[in-house]
Design an enzyme around this catalytic site. Structure first.
Site, mmCIF file in Angstrom:
data_model
loop_
_atom_site.group_PDB
_atom_site.id
_atom_site.type_symbol
_atom_site.label_atom_id
_atom_site.label_comp_id
_atom_site.label_asym_id
_atom_site.label_seq_id
_atom_site.Cartn_x
_atom_site.Cartn_y
_atom_site.Cartn_z
ATOM 1 N N GLU A 9 0.851 -1.188 0.000
ATOM 2 C CA GLU A 9 0.000 0.000 0.000
ATOM 3 C C GLU A 9 0.895 1.250 0.000
ATOM 4 O OE1 GLU A 9 -2.729 0.397 3.267
ATOM 5 O OE2 GLU A 9 -3.674 2.136 2.370
ATOM 6 N N GLY A 46 3.995 2.546 10.500
ATOM 7 C CA GLY A 46 3.768 1.755 11.714
ATOM 8 C C GLY A 46 3.538 0.279 11.421
ATOM 9 N N ALA A 47 2.558 0.015 10.579
ATOM 10 C CA ALA A 47 2.186 -1.372 10.337
ATOM 11 C C ALA A 47 1.267 -1.444 9.125
ATOM 12 C CB ALA A 47 1.471 -1.945 11.549
ATOM 13 N N GLU A 55 -2.008 -3.759 7.174
ATOM 14 C CA GLU A 55 -3.108 -4.696 7.428
ATOM 15 C C GLU A 55 -3.285 -5.775 6.368
ATOM 16 O OE1 GLU A 55 -3.504 -1.376 6.585
ATOM 17 O OE2 GLU A 55 -5.220 -1.103 5.253
ATOM 18 N N ASN A 56 -2.239 -6.181 5.631
ATOM 19 C CA ASN A 56 -2.381 -7.226 4.616
ATOM 20 C C ASN A 56 -3.261 -8.370 5.112
ATOM 21 O OD1 ASN A 56 -0.009 -5.883 3.372
ATOM 22 N ND2 ASN A 56 1.034 -6.824 5.112
ATOM 23 N N HIS A 69 -5.783 -1.571 15.508
ATOM 24 C CA HIS A 69 -6.072 -0.858 14.266
ATOM 25 C C HIS A 69 -5.922 -1.791 13.053
ATOM 26 C CE1 HIS A 69 -5.967 2.827 11.666
ATOM 27 N NE2 HIS A 69 -5.262 2.011 10.883
ATOM 28 N N GLU A 70 -4.798 -2.471 12.990
ATOM 29 C CA GLU A 70 -4.565 -3.341 11.821
ATOM 30 C C GLU A 70 -5.567 -4.493 11.810
ATOM 31 O OE1 GLU A 70 -2.791 -1.865 9.796
ATOM 32 O OE2 GLU A 70 -1.739 -0.533 11.174
ATOM 33 N N GLU A 79 -9.385 4.564 6.643
ATOM 34 C CA GLU A 79 -8.455 4.997 7.692
ATOM 35 C C GLU A 79 -9.144 5.810 8.790
ATOM 36 O OE1 GLU A 79 -5.917 3.549 8.137
ATOM 37 O OE2 GLU A 79 -5.318 2.768 6.183
HETATM 38 N N1 B3K Z 1 -2.747 1.147 5.730
HETATM 39 C C1 B3K Z 1 -1.408 1.295 6.232
HETATM 40 C C2 B3K Z 1 -0.717 2.512 5.752
HETATM 41 C C3 B3K Z 1 -0.045 2.375 4.453
HETATM 42 C C4 B3K Z 1 0.825 3.561 4.182
HETATM 43 C C5 B3K Z 1 1.270 3.598 2.789
HETATM 44 N N2 B3K Z 1 2.251 4.598 2.548
HETATM 45 C C6 B3K Z 1 -1.369 1.267 7.714
HETATM 46 C C7 B3K Z 1 -2.609 1.626 8.408
HETATM 47 O O1 B3K Z 1 -3.122 2.713 8.333
HETATM 48 O O2 B3K Z 1 -3.137 0.773 9.042
HETATM 49 ZN ZN ZN Z 2 -5.004 2.091 8.895
#
Ligand code: B3K
Ligand code: ZN
Length: 896
Positions: A138, A278-279, A281-282, A314-315, A337
């Site tokens: 992402e 930070g992390a 969510e795959n 969150h993830e 988000e």
């Molecule tokens: N969805 C990812 C963020 C991706 C950032 C890309 N540059 C983490 C999050 O918001 O959970």
């Molecule tokens: Zn997120």
């Protein structure tokens, strides 16, 4: 020929914005994708077989199929239905691959690419961290692996086969279920993963490495047994327990609060040291920055523990809000988000102290998002254009986005909000949708008209809300006149009024909440907080049967993300500080009070006038500290209430901002408070010092309060306090206390213990990269005179690594964000340092460089001399050849 090639090159170089208004649905659907990774030390070969289906009716002209790509990806083969495609049938550019006239009926497309993850310093796509392979896709990283319709509205079922050396990479992971595995010749092995849930490519993940694992399980409310695994480097196996506890709590909470269950038999988390954010969510394979997984009391602070709890949640929550229902296009990012931040905030509020959590979230919004909304990068939570999507993972999309979601809850009530969420999933599970779809679900589920709410998605800028009040003793009415306006932001001058909920309470003279009746509205009996639906430019609300002149508590719980001004007096504020039943507004009253004092002193300091402390504020603060003596005192709240508005927050309110003057005024207030309250602070610090570390909520709150007192006391520059801080540093049995004591010493230029403590900390922890981030950050943010020299020295220190995002954020980010007087040093040395290092970072990682260059965006806020110097840096950067699109976008917009 040569000149036209050069022109083509130039055109390709000028980054072009992408616009929301240009969105069109894809011409081709990807029903299934089979990926085949041969991971190698020199080269990695990726097979990508896609079942392609046209979405348009047969007949008519063939439509081209565009697949995004990247110059780092080498195209090694294209086949359609098993036959290699002639080079004349496709066009390959830096941006991707166009198949000019694909078959009109469903067909199989096979793309083979070669990539070099070991050379990938951007850390987007497939790359290596500590010798292991991992991915970050992402927003647009998948195109750095293979050619693909890399857009969130293309959702496919993925099968992934991974082949690699077994000794080096015993663990091979991807999304979904493990369906096959085995050994191969030449010391290799393989796994095959199948993900039954269609997903966009940005949720694809792969990990291959030598990792240890801890395992637990969770049984969902409908009886599915889910294996939970957290993978970390072997030597960190003792540090993953809190992340596991947090995951289990999140899974339970999402079932209890939203009725949402996990949908596969396996959920993996992998921690890596080199990670841009930070992390991520795959689907079923979350990848985390190790700082948000690893913790023991000795190595991580209480704040680290909270961050881990919040981000793991969150993830995990993204599995529904993001993965099962995803975004149609990246302009809709806040759909997932903002909503998921709101959900993690609520989770953390339920796990900890709700009021204190809210205060922290609002403080962060004000410190980071309000400034963004007031600067050249201001954008609505649903932006209208971008050059580089990664630049739009912002506090606006995330934090303001979460505030917008919270307003639905405030307007519709908890049950109404839940009804809206249920309808949203009922309608859109498995789809890629828009923010309008979310609003429609909320409105339809509640039979509500939310038209006036829409500008929250399209307008940038923080609305101003002004409230004046009047009590009519004869009529027993209390009238509130509200006006709103949103300031002009780049490209948006015509702003509409927007529907905002204003939560209000009225306090009687004994401090209790009055029961409220709003004119023209049937109120529920006993209601003490009313939510006003304010949607016009100006509106009047009348409370009836108000027996005495009340003190109003306005915008309780910060019910809308606005800048509020009221006609409350200093006396009213002191009264609210002591009596408001709304914890947020009790804190807010203190902030409003001290903010006014500080702004007044900033003005005086600017004119060289003598600074005098307001005794009423000293007394109010003393009352707050003394609350700690009461049985059952909320110590985390007291610590929060003792913190004054930051220099950054103040600099938003002074034009032009002079960081030296702001620093002098704030320093004066903190020092005076420390002096006047010394006895109380010492007593409270000692009273809250415990024999032994515990991690329950009460112990954490006591620890926070104790360390807040120490921080204040350190302003006294008193050798006895320094000696006490040093003693606390040496005897601390946990990281929270150790780093707090070190922090109390680190800003003290002339104290003998400072250097000794910094060196001792380094010797103790130099083997631990996460703790070294703290060590770097603390020194970078210290308000020592001429600290830029220390920071430059640290760039060459073995503890720093310019390729590691965490290190850059700690040292460079810590310097820019932590110490206004040094970053804004009058000789421009801080600016020069940032300009130099941004250009160095940009050669390796444009995304990280773009975040750091953000330190310059607000240059117009400062005095003329500083403006010139910052602008000169921006101009130098934008002229640099080979600049990343990321940095180009931020810098060029800052200069507009
Ligand atoms: N969805 C990812 C963020 C991706 C950032 C890309 N540059 C983490 C999050 O918001 O959970
Ligand atoms: Zn997120």
């Amino acid at each position: 020929m040569a000149s036209s090639a050069a022109t083509a090159e130039k055109v390709a170089e000028a980054p072009k914005p992408i616009y929301l208004k240009d969105y069109t649905a894809p011409d081709y659907r990807f029903a299934k994708v089979v990926l085949d990774f041969e991971l190698g030390e020199e080269v990695t070969v990726v097979g990508n077989t896609i079942s392609v289906e046209p979405t348009f009716a047969a007949g008519g002209d063939p439509r081209p199929l565009f697949l995004n790509g990247d110059p780092t990806v080498e195209l090694a083969g294209v086949e359609v239905n098993g036959t290699a495609l002639d080079a004349s049938a496709y066009v390959l550019t830096k941006k991707g691959l166009t198949i000019t006239a694909p078959p009109a009926a469903p067909f199989e497309l096979k793309i083979t690419t070669k990539i070099k993850p070991q050379e990938n310093t951007e850390l987007e796509g497939l790359y290596k961290s500590s010798g292991n392979f991992c991915t970050q896709c992402e927003a647009e990283g998948f195109r750095r692996i293979t050619f693909y319709q890399d857009r969130p509205d293309v959702m496919s079922e993925f099968t992934t086969r991974i082949t690699a050396d077994k000794a080096k990479y015993p663990v091979l992971l991807s999304n979904g279920n493990l369906v096959d595995s085995g050994d191969l010749d030449g010391g290799k092995h393989f796994t095959v993963w199948e993900d039954p849930f269609p997903k966009p490519a940005y949720l694809f993940a792969l990990v291959a490495g030598d990792l240890g694992m801890i395992e637990d399980k969770f049984t969902t409310k409908s009886g599915r047994e889910v294996a939970l695994r957290i993978y970390v480097e072997e030597h960190n196996l003792d540090k993953a327990d809190w992340a596991m506890v947090s995951l289990i709590k999140s899974m339970k909470w999402d079932e209890d609060v939203f009725g949402l269950e996990y949908d596969l038999d396996l959920f993996n988390i992998v921690a890596v040291d080199d990670f841009n954010m930070g992390a991520m969510e795959n689907k079923s394979l979350n990848i985390f920055n190790s700082r948000l997984v690893l913790a023991t009391p000795q190595t991580a602070t209480d704040m680290d523990y909270s961050a881990i709890e919040g981000v793991v949640a969150h993830e995990y929550f993204h599995n529904w809000t993001g993965n099962r229902v995803t975004c149609r296009d990246w302009f809709q990012l806040s759909l997932k988000e903002g909503l998921t931040v709101y959900r993690d905030q609520e989770f953390s509020a339920d796990m900890n102290s709700r009021g204190v959590k809210r205060i922290g979230d609002v403080a962060r919004l004000r410190m980071a998002q309000f400034p963004q909304d007031a600067g050249p990068m201001a954008h609505p939570i649903r932006p209208e254009s971008y050059i580089k999507m990664d630049n739009f993972y912002t506090v606006t999309v995330y934090e303001k986005g979460a505030e917008v979601v919270r307003m639905y809850e405030t307007l519709l009530g908890k049950d109404g909000f839940r009804k809206g969420m249920d309808l949203y999933f009922e309608r859109h599970d498995g789809q890629a949708v828009t923010c309008d779809d979310f609003l429609a679900a909320m409105a339809d589920a509640n039979g509500a008209d939310l038209t006036a709410f829409k500008p929250w998605y399209s307008q940038a800028g923080t609305p101003k809300l002004d409230v004046t009040t009047e009590y009519d003793a004869a009529a027993k009415t209390f009238t509130m006149t509200c006006t709103q306006s949103t300031p002009t932001t780049p490209g948006q001058s015509d702003k509409k009024p927007v529907l905002m909920p204003i939560a209000v309470g009225l306090l009687a003279s004994d401090g209790s909440d009055m029961e409220l009746t709003l004119e023209g509205e049937a109120g529920a009996a006993g209601e003490t907080t009313k939510v006003l639906r304010f949607s016009e430019a100006s509106q009047t609300f009348v409370f009836t049967d108000v027996a005495e002149k009340p003190v109003p508590s306005i915008l309780r719980n910060f019910s809308a993300p606005v800048r509020l001004s009221t006609d409350l007096t200093q006396e009213d504020l002191i009264f609210l500080m002591a009596n408001d039943s709304d914890q947020f507004n009790r804190w807010e009253a203190g902030q409003t009070l001290t903010r006014a004092l500080l702004l007044d002193l900033v003005e005086k300091a600017g004119k060289g006038e003598e600074l005098v402390m307001d005794q009423a504020i000293v007394d109010a603060m003393r009352n707050i500290v003394n609350l700690a003596k009461e049985k059952g005192a909320d110590k985390a709240f007291i610590a929060r209430a003792m913190a004054l508005p930051s220099e950054g927050e103040l600099s938003e309110m002074v034009v032009p901002a002079d960081p030296d003057v702001i620093h002098a005024a704030r320093d004066f207030v903190v020092k005076t408070l420390a002096k006047e309250l010394k006895e109380e602070l010492l007593w409270t610090m000692r009273d809250n010092t415990s024999e032994k570390y515990e991690r329950d909520g009460e112990s954490r709150a006591a620890r926070t309060l104790k360390n807040t007192c120490l921080a204040l006391l350190s302003y006294l520059e008193d050798p006895e306090i320094d000696a006490e801080a040093f003693r606390r540093f040496k005897t601390a049995d946990n990281m929270t206390d150790q780093i707090s004591a070190l922090s109390a010493l680190s800003g003290r230029a002339d104290c003998v213990e400072r250097e000794e403590a910094i060196d001792a900390f380094y010797e103790q922890w130099k083997h631990d990269p996460l703790i070294m981030n703290k060590w770097l950050g603390l020194q970078a943010g210290a308000s020592l005179p001429n600290n830029v020299e220390n920071v430059k020295r640290l760039v060459d220190h073995p503890a720093f690594d310019i390729k590691n995002p965490n290190k850059v954020y700690s040292l460079v980010g810590g310097f820019v964000g932590g110490t206004p007087i040094n970053f804004h040093a009058a000789d421009g040395s801080g600016y020069e340092f940032l300009g130099d290092i941004v250009l160095k970072i940009d050669k390796l990682n444009g995304g990280v460089a773009a975040r750091m260059v953000g330190g310059f965006t607000r240059w117009r806020k400062y005095d003329e001399k500083r403006q010139e110097m910052m602008k000169a840096q921006l101009e130098r950067i934008v002229k640099t050849e080979g600049l990343s699109e990321n940095v180009f976008e931020i810098v060029s917009k800052s200069l507009e």
